[in-house]
Structures are given as C-alpha cells and as structure tokens.
Design a protein around this motif. Structure first.
Motif, mmCIF file in Angstrom:
data_model
loop_
_atom_site.group_PDB
_atom_site.id
_atom_site.type_symbol
_atom_site.label_atom_id
_atom_site.label_comp_id
_atom_site.label_asym_id
_atom_site.label_seq_id
_atom_site.Cartn_x
_atom_site.Cartn_y
_atom_site.Cartn_z
ATOM 1 N N GLY A 6 0.788 -1.226 0.000
ATOM 2 C CA GLY A 6 0.000 0.000 0.000
ATOM 3 C C GLY A 6 0.819 1.274 0.000
ATOM 4 N N ARG A 7 2.104 1.172 0.245
ATOM 5 C CA ARG A 7 2.946 2.363 0.393
ATOM 6 C C ARG A 7 2.958 3.225 -0.879
ATOM 7 N N THR A 8 3.070 2.595 -2.047
ATOM 8 C CA THR A 8 3.123 3.355 -3.299
ATOM 9 C C THR A 8 1.871 4.197 -3.495
ATOM 10 N N ASP A 9 0.716 3.610 -3.241
ATOM 11 C CA ASP A 9 -0.545 4.349 -3.374
ATOM 12 C C ASP A 9 -0.644 5.463 -2.348
ATOM 13 N N LEU A 10 -0.194 5.201 -1.145
ATOM 14 C CA LEU A 10 -0.248 6.210 -0.088
ATOM 15 C C LEU A 10 0.654 7.398 -0.426
ATOM 16 N N ALA A 42 1.538 8.347 -3.392
ATOM 17 C CA ALA A 42 0.896 9.065 -4.503
ATOM 18 C C ALA A 42 -0.226 9.957 -3.988
ATOM 19 N N ALA A 43 -1.008 9.457 -3.036
ATOM 20 C CA ALA A 43 -2.092 10.248 -2.453
ATOM 21 C C ALA A 43 -1.529 11.460 -1.714
#
Length: 109
Positions: A62-66, A68-69
């Motif tokens: 989930g780190r990549t999406d977080l 990016a957010a």
C-alpha cells in the motif's frame, strides 16, 4: 528523542492500548474539523507541507498508493509542497525527527 534509546522508548509508548485509544479520539476531532473545512469551500491560503515516509519494504504493497495520495494532496494546495522522508515509512516524527524539525523551521523563517 534524539537518541536511538529515546526513539525506541517513544515508539514503545506510542504502541500501547492507551495510545491507540487516544489516537482514535484525536482522529474523531480531526475528521470533524476536516469535514467543516471541506464543506465550507474555504480555500487554504497558507503553506501546506505534506511529509510522507517514502521508504519501501518487501510486502508493503500500500505504500506506493499512499505516497501518490500524499503527493496529490500537497499539490492540491496553492502553497502545497510534498517532502519525502527517505528513511521512514509511517512514523516520520519518530524515525526522522530532523526532517520534521527542518520543515517547521523553514516555515518559521
């Protein structure tokens, strides 16, 4: 908290049931305040710095999406800026307090 022992003690204290309960209560107030801001249509005309732990580890899907957010959130403010903390994941004030202190000091200049 500048020593490894101090950081370890801070992390241990923040990992208790009491700390979790306090975080939940703080989140309730934070969410309510954010809903008021969102509903008011007010434009935030102040510097906004989003500090995000960008260290990735195997299995941390989930780190990549977080990240990016967090980048999008910073970019959504006229004076927004994203700061990646390369040695941290979630607890940047514990693992890299110097990053947080540097950004606060820059705001005060």
């Amino acid at each position: 908290h500048r020593t490894p022992a101090g950081r370890t003690a801070t992390l241990a204290a923040s990992s208790t049931v009491g700390a979790a309960r306090a975080a939940v209560e703080e989140s309730r107030h934070l969410r309510a305040g954010l809903q008021v801001l969102r509903g008011s249509g007010a434009s935030v005309d102040v510097p906004v710095i989003v500090v995000s732990g960008v260290k990735r580890t195997p299995g941390d899907f989930g780190r990549t999406d977080l990240i990016a957010a967090h980048r999008l959130r910073a970019a959504s403010f006229p004076a927004g800026r994203f700061v990646g903390a390369s040695g941290s994941q979630h607890l940047v004030p514990v693992t890299e307090p110097e990053v947080v202190a540097r950004e606060i000091a820059a705001l005060l200049r």
